[in-house]
Scaffold this motif. Structure first.
Motif, PDB file in Angstrom:
ATOM      1  N   THR A 158       6.002  14.862 -51.220  1.00  0.00           N
ATOM      2  CA  THR A 158       6.377  16.076 -50.492  1.00  0.00           C
ATOM      3  C   THR A 158       7.385  16.813 -50.839  1.00  0.00           C
ATOM      4  O   THR A 158       8.704  16.423 -50.995  1.00  0.00           O
ATOM      5  N   ILE A 159       6.943  18.232 -50.989  1.00  0.00           N
ATOM      6  CA  ILE A 159       8.137  18.966 -51.446  1.00  0.00           C
ATOM      7  C   ILE A 159       8.209  20.266 -51.013  1.00  0.00           C
ATOM      8  O   ILE A 159       7.008  20.825 -50.270  1.00  0.00           O
ATOM      9  N   ALA A 160       9.657  20.750 -50.547  1.00  0.00           N
ATOM     10  CA  ALA A 160       9.604  21.931 -49.735  1.00  0.00           C
ATOM     11  C   ALA A 160       9.922  23.123 -50.776  1.00  0.00           C
ATOM     12  O   ALA A 160      10.532  23.141 -51.459  1.00  0.00           O
ATOM     13  N   LYS A 161       9.155  24.217 -50.524  1.00  0.00           N
ATOM     14  CA  LYS A 161       9.197  25.266 -51.347  1.00  0.00           C
ATOM     15  C   LYS A 161       9.481  26.389 -50.504  1.00  0.00           C
ATOM     16  O   LYS A 161       8.865  26.712 -49.434  1.00  0.00           O
ATOM     17  N   LYS A 162      10.256  27.356 -51.211  1.00  0.00           N
ATOM     18  CA  LYS A 162      10.488  28.700 -50.596  1.00  0.00           C
ATOM     19  C   LYS A 162       9.420  29.823 -50.869  1.00  0.00           C
ATOM     20  O   LYS A 162       8.737  29.603 -51.805  1.00  0.00           O
ATOM     21  N   GLU A 190       9.445  28.815 -45.859  1.00  0.00           N
ATOM     22  CA  GLU A 190       9.737  27.647 -46.307  1.00  0.00           C
ATOM     23  C   GLU A 190       8.149  27.027 -46.168  1.00  0.00           C
ATOM     24  O   GLU A 190       7.636  27.073 -45.183  1.00  0.00           O
ATOM     25  N   ARG A 191       7.786  26.419 -47.329  1.00  0.00           N
ATOM     26  CA  ARG A 191       6.273  25.932 -47.080  1.00  0.00           C
ATOM     27  C   ARG A 191       6.371  24.535 -47.625  1.00  0.00           C
ATOM     28  O   ARG A 191       7.293  24.025 -48.693  1.00  0.00           O
ATOM     29  N   GLU A 213       1.529  23.554 -45.874  1.00  0.00           N
ATOM     30  CA  GLU A 213       1.909  23.952 -44.505  1.00  0.00           C
ATOM     31  C   GLU A 213       3.074  24.908 -44.568  1.00  0.00           C
ATOM     32  O   GLU A 213       4.104  24.358 -44.929  1.00  0.00           O
ATOM     33  N   ILE A 214       3.095  25.936 -43.988  1.00  0.00           N
ATOM     34  CA  ILE A 214       4.176  26.821 -43.929  1.00  0.00           C
ATOM     35  C   ILE A 214       5.004  26.471 -42.549  1.00  0.00           C
ATOM     36  O   ILE A 214       4.599  26.611 -41.382  1.00  0.00           O
ATOM     37  N   THR A 215       6.221  25.885 -42.730  1.00  0.00           N
ATOM     38  CA  THR A 215       6.962  25.413 -41.657  1.00  0.00           C
ATOM     39  C   THR A 215       7.989  26.518 -41.154  1.00  0.00           C
ATOM     40  O   THR A 215       8.542  26.329 -40.093  1.00  0.00           O
ATOM     41  N   LYS A 216       8.286  27.263 -42.003  1.00  0.00           N
ATOM     42  CA  LYS A 216       9.038  28.666 -41.713  1.00  0.00           C
ATOM     43  C   LYS A 216       8.633  29.942 -42.058  1.00  0.00           C
ATOM     44  O   LYS A 216       8.436  29.839 -43.325  1.00  0.00           O
TER      45      LYS A 216
END
Length: 327
Positions: A158-162, A190-191, A213-216
């Motif tokens: 799992t990777i968080a991307k801007k 953040e996605r 999924e967009i978390t922010k």
């Protein structure tokens, strides 16, 4: 008397028949010996079973006489010193040399294994469910066989991307031209993306997106663009055009979008001016980054893209109004 002779003849025939059948049975039983002292021996040569008549006295003599050993690493059972008996089973295990490429290493091993799978087990090499073995694990092996084991690993990461924000520009008549003001600062969102990653021998070879999924949510940036222009002196005269741009140092020093440049005999380098075609009313804003023209009543020399924005190149020379822009 004749009857007695007949009875004796029948008795002799029966005795002969019994002796013959007993001899055949004796020859076919486990203790088989030929009329020349040879013994019938069964050989199991690495799974190939056949029989040999031999007069050898022990296993060592039997091995040498019938050339059972192909290399010094082959094994023969029973032991060499053991007496060779009729009906005996002699087993031969063939030794093979294999090369195994696995985990970044090349292993050479002597083995009595018959298949690739057995050779890997003999070398204490674990093969995972997804690992690829070439040749296949069920294939039989011969001497100098090369076996390649490719490690296959699959994992989910799992990777968080801007997430970049959008920028909206709004014209502001109250704000000075060439001035911008941020009304609302943008903020990246953040996605979170989940991937299924496949590795071969530790190197990534494929990546499949499982979810995203967009978390922010990003915050849109709003920028006010100044459109208010204060003009200074205005001049009327002839405008021309040129195709060759100014010296690269001047262009780098006075950058402007869209090659909207011009040369002026007196306007300051780096300043801006509004140029209006008096014949059709079309107007542009240019940046002064060169000197010229120097002909009579010629007050502006427009770069080709700037000239074509307000007139046809075929016009060559046109009457223009030049207005200085105050900053």
């Amino acid at each position: 008397m004749k009857m007695k002779r007949l009875v004796w003849i029948i008795v002799f025939i029966l005795i002969g028949w019994l002796i013959w059948n007993g001899s055949v049975a004796l020859f076919n039983e486990k203790r088989k010996i030929s009329f020349f002292g040879e013994k019938l021996i069964t050989v199991n040569d690495d799974g190939l079973v056949y029989q040999i008549l031999s007069d050898a006295k022990n296993i060592a003599e039997f091995e040498k006489k019938h050339k059972l050993r192909s290399s010094e690493n082959d094994l023969i059972y029973p032991n060499k010193s053991e007496r060779l008996l009729p009906g005996m089973i002699v087993e031969v295990w063939r030794n093979r040399k294999v090369k195994i490429e696995v985990d970044g290493k090349e292993i050479e091993k002597n083995t009595f294994a018959k298949t690739v799978e057995e050779a890997l087990a003999d070398a204490d090499i674990f093969v995972g469910r997804l690992d690829v073995v070439e040749p296949s694990k069920l294939e039989t092996i011969d001497n100098s066989k090369e076996i390649v084991v490719t490690r296959i690993n699959v994992e989910n990461i799992t990777i968080a991307k801007k997430v970049d924000f959008e920028t909206i520009e709004k014209n502001d008549k109250k704000l000075q031209w060439m001035k911008n003001k941020i009304e609302q600062a943008g903020e990246k969102g953040e996605r979170v993306v989940e991937y299924q990653v496949t590795y071969k021998n530790g190197k990534e070879v494929s990546r499949k997106t499982l979810s995203s999924e967009i978390t922010k949510k990003p915050v849109t940036e709003i920028v006010r663009i100044g459109t208010k222009i204060n003009f200074g002196k205005s001049h009327t005269g002839w405008g021309t055009w040129y195709d060759q741009g100014p010296h690269p140092k001047l262009r780098a020093r006075y950058p402007f979008k869209g090659d909207m440049f011009a040369a002026s005999p007196w306007l300051p380098l780096g300043s801006y001016a509004k140029i209006t075609n008096k014949a059709n009313g079309k107007a542009i804003i240019v940046r002064i980054n060169d000197r010229g023209p120097f002909g009579e009543n010629r007050i502006i020399d427009l770069h080709k893209p700037a000239f074509t924005a307000i007139a046809s190149l075929g016009a060559g020379v046109l009457e223009v109004k030049v207005e200085e822009i105050l900053q």
